[in-house]
Design an enzyme around this catalytic site. Structure first.
Site, PDB file in Angstrom:
ATOM      1  CE  LYS A   1      -3.745  -2.181   2.645  1.00  0.00           C
ATOM      2  NZ  LYS A   1      -4.801  -2.108   1.621  1.00  0.00           N
TER       3      LYS A   1
ATOM      4  NE  ARG B   1     -10.643  -9.705  -3.136  1.00  0.00           N
ATOM      5  CZ  ARG B   1     -10.854  -8.687  -3.965  1.00  0.00           C
ATOM      6  NH1 ARG B   1     -11.081  -8.919  -5.254  1.00  0.00           N
ATOM      7  NH2 ARG B   1     -10.856  -7.453  -3.522  1.00  0.00           N
TER       8      ARG B   1
END
Length: 463
Positions: A236, A310
């Site tokens: 990030k 996920r």
């Protein structure tokens, strides 16, 4: 100093010298001293007062009273009940008290010099409402558990520390706690949890919480527990990366919900699955282009290591299925896209039976954990295609990220299973510090999950 709380919905109820039209609008407060007495006027002017409005009033009252170092606040419960319509007396009192207790939350355990304030006591001068106080405390304490977990710094809440706290929290309750460490993850079918978590010095775990496990097929609650998310190899770059300590907001919500249901003596069969990892770029970190083979044989190419949530949720869904769960509810700080779609006040909710969605929205409104129905678009399945594996964990499109993430998870849900997915990335913090929301984490999801599970039959949420 003691304060009398006065609920007002018109100018005529204010002292004549204070009759400004802005002072009685909903949630506005005015403190007036009269000789040795103090009065807090609380505006309630609104066309329709909801349960969440009552919580807001309770919280805003507490926030204002704490500023004035008040020892006792006295509320005429009849005046509170009179401003509501079609709500039971006890329900109104519980909501006000819940807001009052939630507004008192503070996370300052790491400050050397804590700023202490007088803990104000709220007295209702008509009845004791002992049972209402008890229920409001149970509900607010469960929400504050989730707040505490989310507010902890990353070095103070690793996966190992998280499971330790779960053991302590449920030690003397009906909740059974089973912990799977890194040595047992693959054998138990948690291949993605192992892959995502192995790059960190803080090793991964899976926590299984069972409540009344011998009564029928379980309802499964699944919470994403990434105690810190740097993005892994796909690091990030945002300036607020410290916020990624809250990437376990789903795990916190599930923990609080299980505690709430246990304290309410819930009699159904509940299984909570909490995968816990730190997603960083260590020497053993999983890589873009890696292929993960799941318990059911489905293969997934890692298109982006920052789409780790996920991956581990899919493991948990498969475990829930293997445990015969017919209703699966997962909650996760999954995508930034959901905030782009809905802003900061409502989480996105998906379901493989769209008839449920508006009933679930109503449960969100009554619980205070707002959700908005989102679509599952089958055509978007093509965006998850991979040249190497059955699926890619990253969409080939920059659009509809929350939907494609949900579509990825849908691949692991059996057709005969009722599945609800809640993307709460945008609500893990409150959208404003007001009412019963202080600084820090919101505690989102605890009450909503408990409301869904407590339905006499889970299908009762259909409007």
């Amino acid at each position: 100093m003691n304060v009398q709380i006065m609920l007002v919905d018109s100018l005529t109820e204010l002292p004549s010298s204070y009759r400004n039209e802005n002072l009685f609008s909903f949630g506005k407060t005015l403190l007036i001293h009269k000789e040795n007495e103090a009065y807090l006027y609380l505006g309630t002017d609104k066309a329709r007062i909801t349960m969440e409005d009552i919580r807001y009033l309770g919280g805003e009252t507490r926030r204002q009273i704490e500023k004035w170092n008040v020892k006792y606040a006295i509320l005429d419960s009849k005046s509170l009940i009179n401003i509501t319509h079609q709500m039971k007396e006890e329900e109104v009192v519980v909501c006000f008290l819940e807001g009052w207790y939630l507004a008192g939350y503070k996370f300052n355990k790491y400050k050397r010099k804590n700023v202490t304030t007088l803990e104000p006591k709220l007295k209702l001068n008509n009845k004791s409402y002992h049972d209402c106080r008890k229920l409001a405390l149970i509900r607010s304490n469960a929400t504050n558990i989730a707040r505490d977990l989310c507010n902890e710094p990353a070095n103070k809440l690793t996966p190992k520390i998280f499971v330790k706290r779960l053991k302590e929290m449920f030690q003397d309750t009906k909740v059974e706690v089973e912990i799977i460490d890194i040595h047992g993850l693959k054998e138990a079918g948690f291949h993605a949890v192992h892959a995502v978590g192995k790059g960190s010095g803080s090793l991964p775990y899976v926590a299984l919480l069972r409540l009344n496990s011998e009564v029928g097929d379980p309802t499964a609650l699944i919470g994403k527990g990434v105690t810190f998310d740097s993005g892994g190899i796909n690091a990030k770059t945002g300036k607020d990366i410290g916020e990624m300590k809250m990437d376990m907001g789903g795990a916190a919500a599930v923990t609080g919900a299980v505690k709430l249901l246990a304290d309410l003596n819930y009699q159904g069969n509940l299984l909570a699955i909490i995968p816990l990892v730190v997603n960083v770029a260590g020497k053993d970190a999983y890589l873009p282009s890696d292929v993960i083979t799941y318990k059911n044989g489905l293969t997934v190419e890692v298109g982006n290591t920052d789409a780790e949530g996920r991956l581990i949720l899919a493991d948990a869904i498969l475990h829930a299925t293997a445990s015969n769960a017919k209703h699966i509810i997962d909650i996760a700080t999954l995508t930034g896209s959901i905030g782009h779609a809905l802003g900061l006040k409502k989480a996105g909710i998906f379901c493989n039976d769209e008839d449920w969605l508006w009933g679930l929205k109503e449960l969100g409104e009554s619980s205070g954990d707002y959700v908005w129905p989102m679509p599952l678009v089958d055509a978007y399945q093509s965006l998850l295609e991979s040249d190497t594996a059955d699926l890619n964990n990253m969409s080939s499109s920059i659009y509809g990220g929350s939907i494609t993430a949900a579509m990825f998870l849908k691949n692991f849900v059996l057709d005969d299973c009722r599945w609800i997915h809640i993307d709460m990335a945008n609500t893990v913090r409150p959208w404003k510090e007001e009412g019963y929301y202080p600084a820090g984490a919101s505690g989102f999801g605890v009450r909503l999950l408990a409301e869904i599970v407590q339905c006499e039959r889970i299908s009762d949420v259909i409007c």
